[in-house]
Design a protein around this motif. Structure first.
Motif, short mmCIF file in Angstrom:
data_model
loop_
_atom_site.label_atom_id
_atom_site.label_comp_id
_atom_site.label_asym_id
_atom_site.label_seq_id
_atom_site.Cartn_x
_atom_site.Cartn_y
_atom_site.Cartn_z
N ALA A 114 0.70 -0.94 -0.09
CA ALA A 114 0.02 0.04 0.00
C ALA A 114 1.02 1.27 -0.10
CB ALA A 114 -0.94 -0.15 1.16
N TYR A 139 0.80 4.58 -2.49
CA TYR A 139 0.22 5.68 -2.32
C TYR A 139 1.44 6.53 -2.61
CZ TYR A 139 -3.07 3.80 1.38
OH TYR A 139 -3.98 2.91 1.89
N TYR A 147 -9.29 -5.80 3.17
CA TYR A 147 -7.94 -5.15 2.97
C TYR A 147 -8.31 -3.91 1.87
CZ TYR A 147 -3.45 -4.09 1.07
OH TYR A 147 -2.31 -3.52 0.50
N TYR A 206 -7.62 0.05 2.45
CA TYR A 206 -6.45 0.52 1.50
C TYR A 206 -7.02 1.96 0.74
CZ TYR A 206 -4.45 1.48 -3.10
OH TYR A 206 -3.98 1.76 -4.17
N LEU A 251 -3.64 2.63 8.23
CA LEU A 251 -3.76 1.41 7.63
C LEU A 251 -3.30 0.20 8.57
CD1 LEU A 251 -4.87 -0.10 5.06
CD2 LEU A 251 -2.69 0.10 4.06
#
Length: 270
Positions: free
Chosen positions: A148, A152, A215, A219, A240
């Motif tokens: 993740a 990001y 998940y 996310y 998260l």
């Protein structure tokens, strides 16, 4: 003065019966006539005129097709940067790419598919980087947060374009589109991570659909909060991580786990 009489012309005798066909020559047929003259521009020298194929080799055609497709994708990025989704049209993208307007539809059925392809390329590059640097000894949550974090980070490099990509493709559903294929592969990876952690006793068993949906929901919610400016990168990852550990009952990193996760390792039920 007397003239010498001209002898009569003897006609060839007319054969009786049906006409006989001229026999074909034996042996290999002679080559056809070769036209001579200057070689027209663009024609390979040394090749008889009329013998080259009017079509380009398949490899050349495919290369030019890929180049045109990439030109359209690059043009769409530039138009999105200038005008946003509201100003994105097939004609402007084609003009920016330097191709005919109809050429756009040879490569993409509509604008949404074009934007979806841009997003897929963006996500694909980020996932490749994330999986190459995945910590081999990390627990389930650490590995999921690592992936993740790379996603990001990729969105943060071009936040405005990222917003355009997401808004343009969020509700566009194409069963055979790039997003569906990418999502299927990502779903399989996430479900596999949960299954391996459950087999090792690190987390309780979870239904694969529930595991991936949980998940991805966490996310994506954190991603949107970051793009809206509500969370910085550090806060995104902290939220998260905490939410995933609450989901699997893993407690804080390195504390040995608690609740369902510890019970699973000890063979107890909760």
């Amino acid at each position: 003065m007397s003239e010498t009489p001209t002898p009569p012309v003897q006609a060839d005798p007319v054969p009786s019966g049906p006409a006989q066909p001229t026999p074909l020559p034996s042996g290999p047929l002679p080559p056809g006539p070769v036209r001579t003259g200057p070689v027209p521009p663009g024609r390979p020298s040394g090749r008889p005129l009329g013998t080259d194929s009017p079509e380009r080799p398949a490899g050349v055609r495919q290369q030019r097709k890929r180049q045109t497709r990439q030109a359209l994708l690059g043009a769409a990025r530039r138009v999105l940067e200038r005008r946003g989704m509201a100003g994105l049209t097939t004609r402007e993208v084609a003009a920016e790419a330097g191709v005919a307007a109809g050429t756009f539809f040879v490569h993409f059925p509509d604008l949404n598919t074009l934007v979806e392809t841009l997003l897929d390329e963006h996500v694909g590059q980020a996932l490749d980087r994330a999986l190459r640097t995945l910590p081999a000894d990390g627990d389930l949550v650490a590995r999921l947060v690592h992936v993740a974090a790379e996603l990001y980070r990729s969105y943060d490099r071009e936040p405005e374009l990222s917003r355009q990509y997401i808004s343009g493709s969020l509700f566009h559903h194409h069963p055979d589109g790039p997003t569906e294929r990418r999502m299927a592969a990502f779903r399989a990876w996430v479900s596999g991570e949960f299954a391996r952690a459950a087999e090792a006793g690190a987390v309780p068993p979870l239904d694969p659909v529930l595991a991936f949906t949980s998940y991805f929901s966490l996310y994506f919610g954190v991603l949107v909060a970051g793009l809206r400016g509500e969370l910085d990168r550090e806060a995104q990852l902290a939220v998260l991580d905490a939410a995933l550990r609450r989901l699997v009952g893993g407690g804080e990193p390195g504390d040995g786990g608690s609740g369902p996760a510890r019970a699973a390792r000890e063979g107890r039920t909760v």
